[in-house]
Structure formats: structure tokens, C-alpha cells
Design a protein around this motif. Structure first.
Motif, PDB file in Angstrom:
ATOM      1  N   SER A 130       0.807  -1.216   0.000  1.00 39.89           N
ATOM      2  CA  SER A 130       0.000   0.000   0.000  1.00 39.89           C
ATOM      3  C   SER A 130       0.841   1.267   0.000  1.00 39.89           C
ATOM      4  O   SER A 130       0.338   2.349  -0.298  1.00 39.89           O
ATOM      5  N   LYS A 131       2.124   1.148   0.308  1.00 39.90           N
ATOM      6  CA  LYS A 131       2.972   2.333   0.444  1.00 39.90           C
ATOM      7  C   LYS A 131       4.250   2.285  -0.394  1.00 39.90           C
ATOM      8  O   LYS A 131       4.768   3.329  -0.795  1.00 39.90           O
ATOM      9  N   HIS A 132       4.786   1.109  -0.638  1.00 39.80           N
ATOM     10  CA  HIS A 132       6.158   1.009  -1.124  1.00 39.80           C
ATOM     11  C   HIS A 132       6.320   1.258  -2.613  1.00 39.80           C
ATOM     12  O   HIS A 132       7.449   1.269  -3.106  1.00 39.80           O
ATOM     13  N   PHE A 133       5.236   1.470  -3.348  1.00 34.55           N
ATOM     14  CA  PHE A 133       5.350   1.579  -4.802  1.00 34.55           C
ATOM     15  C   PHE A 133       5.890   2.934  -5.253  1.00 34.55           C
ATOM     16  O   PHE A 133       6.532   3.030  -6.300  1.00 34.55           O
ATOM     17  N   ALA A 134       5.657   4.014  -4.490  1.00 29.13           N
ATOM     18  CA  ALA A 134       6.149   5.333  -4.901  1.00 29.13           C
ATOM     19  C   ALA A 134       6.021   6.345  -3.772  1.00 29.13           C
ATOM     20  O   ALA A 134       5.025   6.352  -3.040  1.00 29.13           O
ATOM     21  N   SER A 135       7.033   7.181  -3.657  1.00 27.15           N
ATOM     22  CA  SER A 135       6.996   8.390  -2.833  1.00 27.15           C
ATOM     23  C   SER A 135       7.712   9.472  -3.626  1.00 27.15           C
ATOM     24  O   SER A 135       8.429   9.187  -4.587  1.00 27.15           O
ATOM     25  N   SER A 136       7.531  10.711  -3.233  1.00 31.15           N
ATOM     26  CA  SER A 136       8.241  11.784  -3.932  1.00 31.15           C
ATOM     27  C   SER A 136       8.631  12.871  -2.944  1.00 31.15           C
ATOM     28  O   SER A 136       8.145  12.919  -1.811  1.00 31.15           O
ATOM     29  N   MET A 137       9.541  13.719  -3.389  1.00 31.64           N
ATOM     30  CA  MET A 137       9.931  14.867  -2.567  1.00 31.64           C
ATOM     31  C   MET A 137      10.216  16.049  -3.483  1.00 31.64           C
ATOM     32  O   MET A 137      10.399  15.888  -4.694  1.00 31.64           O
ATOM     33  N   SER A 138      10.237  17.226  -2.896  1.00 36.54           N
ATOM     34  CA  SER A 138      10.500  18.439  -3.653  1.00 36.54           C
ATOM     35  C   SER A 138      11.903  18.403  -4.249  1.00 36.54           C
ATOM     36  O   SER A 138      12.811  17.756  -3.714  1.00 36.54           O
ATOM     37  N   ALA A 139      12.088  19.098  -5.367  1.00 35.91           N
ATOM     38  CA  ALA A 139      13.399  19.174  -5.996  1.00 35.91           C
ATOM     39  C   ALA A 139      14.348  20.073  -5.215  1.00 35.91           C
ATOM     40  O   ALA A 139      15.562  20.037  -5.428  1.00 35.91           O
ATOM     41  N   THR A 140      13.799  20.872  -4.313  1.00 37.47           N
ATOM     42  CA  THR A 140      14.609  21.756  -3.476  1.00 37.47           C
ATOM     43  C   THR A 140      14.545  21.314  -2.018  1.00 37.47           C
ATOM     44  O   THR A 140      13.547  20.756  -1.566  1.00 37.47           O
ATOM     45  N   ALA A 141      15.632  21.557  -1.312  1.00 38.70           N
ATOM     46  CA  ALA A 141      15.711  21.351   0.133  1.00 38.70           C
ATOM     47  C   ALA A 141      16.163  22.661   0.764  1.00 38.70           C
ATOM     48  O   ALA A 141      16.805  23.492   0.107  1.00 38.70           O
ATOM     49  N   VAL A 142      15.835  22.849   2.034  1.00 36.03           N
ATOM     50  CA  VAL A 142      16.215  24.070   2.744  1.00 36.03           C
ATOM     51  C   VAL A 142      16.939  23.671   4.019  1.00 36.03           C
ATOM     52  O   VAL A 142      16.474  22.784   4.753  1.00 36.03           O
ATOM     53  N   THR A 143      18.074  24.299   4.271  1.00 36.90           N
ATOM     54  CA  THR A 143      18.892  23.931   5.418  1.00 36.90           C
ATOM     55  C   THR A 143      18.156  24.162   6.729  1.00 36.90           C
ATOM     56  O   THR A 143      17.285  25.026   6.835  1.00 36.90           O
ATOM     57  N   ALA A 144      18.540  23.358   7.727  1.00 39.20           N
ATOM     58  CA  ALA A 144      17.793  23.319   8.991  1.00 39.20           C
ATOM     59  C   ALA A 144      17.793  24.645   9.726  1.00 39.20           C
ATOM     60  O   ALA A 144      16.825  24.956  10.431  1.00 39.20           O
ATOM     61  N   ASP A 145      18.842  25.436   9.583  1.00 36.90           N
ATOM     62  CA  ASP A 145      18.907  26.702  10.318  1.00 36.90           C
ATOM     63  C   ASP A 145      17.774  27.643   9.936  1.00 36.90           C
ATOM     64  O   ASP A 145      17.363  28.493  10.739  1.00 36.90           O
ATOM     65  N   GLU A 146      17.225  27.491   8.723  1.00 34.29           N
ATOM     66  CA  GLU A 146      16.135  28.359   8.286  1.00 34.29           C
ATOM     67  C   GLU A 146      14.752  27.830   8.674  1.00 34.29           C
ATOM     68  O   GLU A 146      13.796  28.600   8.723  1.00 34.29           O
TER      69      GLU A 146
END
Length: 299
Positions: A194-210
Motif C-alpha cells: 500500500s505504500k512502497h510503490f512510490a513516494s516523492s519529494m520536492s526538488a529543493t531542500a532548505v537547510t535546517a537553520d532556516e
């Protein structure tokens, strides 16, 4: 600082956004986990479906459930779609008592410790990738979550040490086959097909300090075919991210590059709102100041 990855003639390059311009960044998110050849092969595969790349390939994926309200609303939505008679009875009880139906609330362990499942870190795709429901499911759903990746190793960490080890944040989307999920959860082993077929994430990441200083006040939205169907907020997490990682590191080594999810922000799934995905839909999830994912649903 905002980060991304691009394909160059020489391979993959991590870049950072400074003064409105992208420039080379010396270190990949989470450090070097996989071989250059493997990373390049995965990136080229993604580029055949999308113009974007993942900001990093996660070394593992643990997805927590930190929002009580999501659990209540999602449970109610699941029963409403798949068990309408039971839903009418539960709704009558809720009207009479003015309270959530008891079986819609999380299990007792939710209130005692952070809970999570291990997902498939190898099936993450970038924004822009067409998504097709697996052929064994007719109830495709999305889940808007906050993802965070480790930059430092942890073992038996305190919450303060654990929070300090977070490297960056992404928008995380956990696709789900809801008609398959309930039976798998009832098995006692947790979600599988039910879960393992696909996930996605943004093409950008933002550092933790922000992001960490305002982790409880992030906002986002869900759009389907351009129409906003709900907005979300990160307020109301049962456990802090430091507590989450401290729990995960108790008696267990955690490593840079491992990805964690908060679980769905309230309102961030179709099961809660009744907005199920159908072929032809365009899904757009945004998390303000972090990024977005967009997928066309295919048949």
C-alpha cells in the motif's frame, strides 16, 4: 539556504541559491552515501520522466505519525469510503457526544512514544514524474508531509543532540493505496504494497537553520487541477523532531543521509477531505519556503 541537484556534463552537482543565483555547493546533502555511478544511473532514470532531480537519494526512510488530528480525520474518511454503514453509525455517535468516535483516535502507543514505519527509500521520484496507481489498487491517495534528512550520525542521542543533527528539510509526499492499506495494517506488520510503490519529494531542500526555528508554524496547500482543495499547517505535532530522532536513535545507529517524515499534516491527504486522485488529475503540493511537488496521474 535552498539547495538542489542538477545534471552536468561531468555528473551530478549540488547547488545552493545565493542572491537569486544558483552556484555550486561543496557537499551533497547528508554527505556521500552511494557510489557516483549508482547516483548517476538513478538521476538519468529520473530525467527520462521529469526535468527535475531529487535533492538527494535517501539512505533509508522512516515515516512517523505526529499529528493526532490527521489520524482522526483520515480514519473517518477511510470508513466513510469503504464502510459507509459503519460510518453512518460512527457519525451518529459523534453528533450525540460532540466528540470524535473513539476508534478514530490513534492507538495508545501514539501517546507514549513516537511511532513510525520503515518505507521504501528506493522508490522516491522527483516532482514532475507521472504517477500511475498500481494495478492492484483503485484508491490512490497522496500525503503532504515534512521530510528531514540527517547531516550527522546519532546513537542514543538526547533531543537536543538529535535536533542539531538535522541537515535540511524537504516537502515529502507519501503515495498510498488506501484500499490495500487497511488489511495490511490489521496484519500487525504495517504497510507494505500500500505504500512502497512510490513516494516523492520536492526538488529543493532548505537547510535546517532556516526551518527549525519555525517548525511549528509552516503552512502549505493541496491543489488538484489548479483548484486549492485544502491548506495545511505544521502546528500540533505530538512530539518534537528532537524527541522523534532521539527515540529512533535509542539503541540504534542513525547515519547521515537517512530521511525521516513527520507523517501527514492535517488536511494533507485525500482520504481526509474526500479528494481522491483519478487518472488525468494534476496534483500540486506546496510547503511554503521549502518547495513543491507536482504529478500528473496516469492510467
Amino acid at each position: 539556504m535552498k539547495l538542489r541537484r542538477v545534471r552536468t556534463e561531468d555528473g551530478l552537482q549540488t547547488q545552493c541559491l545565493r542572491d537569486g543565483r544558483w552556484s555550486a555547493h561543496p557537499e551533497p546533502l547528508g554527505g556521500k552515501v552511494f557510489s557516483d555511478q549508482w547516483e548517476l544511473g538513478v538521476a538519468d532514470g529520473h530525467l527520462r520522466e521529469s526535468e527535475l532531480l531529487l535533492p538527494f537519494n535517501p539512505a533509508s526512510f522512516r515515516d512517523f505519525m505526529l499529528f493526532e488530528q490527521h489520524n482522526i480525520d483520515a480514519s473517518r474518511g477511510l470508513v466513510r469510503r469503504f464502510h459507509p454503514t459503519q460510518y453512518r453509525l460512527a457519525a451518529a455517535v459523534e453528533r450525540l457526544t460532540g466528540r470524535s468516535f473513539p476508534l478514530f483516535k490513534p492507538k495508545p502507543l501514539f501517546y507514549q512514544q513516537p511511532i513510525y514505519y520503515m518505507g521504501n527509500h528506493l522508490t522516491f521520484v522527483p516532482s514532475g514524474t507521472p504517477i500511475c496507481a498500481p494495478d492492484y489498487s483503485s484508491a490512490l491517495d497522496y500525503e503532504l508531509e515534512i521530510g528531514f534528512v540527517l547531516a550527522e550520525p546519532l546513537y542514543c542521542a538526547t533531543p537536543q543532540q538529535a535536533a542539531a543533527a538535522i541537515g535540511a528539510f524537504v516537502l515529502l509526499n507519501d503515495f498510498s493505496a488506501r484500499d490495500i492499506q487497511r488489511a495490511e495494517m490489521a496484519s500487525g506488520f504495517g504497510p507494505q504494497k500500500s505504500k512502497h510503490f512510490a513516494s516523492s519529494m520536492s526538488a529543493t531542500a532548505v537547510t535546517a537553520d532556516e526551518i527549525l526555528p519555525r517548525i511549528d508554524s509552516l503552512t502549505g496547500s493541496v491543489r488538484i487541477n489548479g483548484d486549492t482543495v485544502d491548506t495545511v499547517s505544521s502546528a500540533g505535532m505530538r512530539w518534537s523532531l528532537g524527541e522523534v530522532l532521539a527515540h529512533a536513535s535509542h539503541g540504534e545507529h542513525l547515519f547521515p543521509g537517512e530521511l525521516f517524515g513527520t507523517g501527514t499534516l492535517p488536511g494533507g491527504s485525500g482520504m481526509e477531505t474526500g479528494n481522491w486522485l483519478e487518472p488525468g488529475d494534476v496534483l500540486t503540493l506546496t510547503l511554503d519556503d521549502i518547495g513543491e511537488v507536482e504529478h500528473r496521474i496516469t492510467s
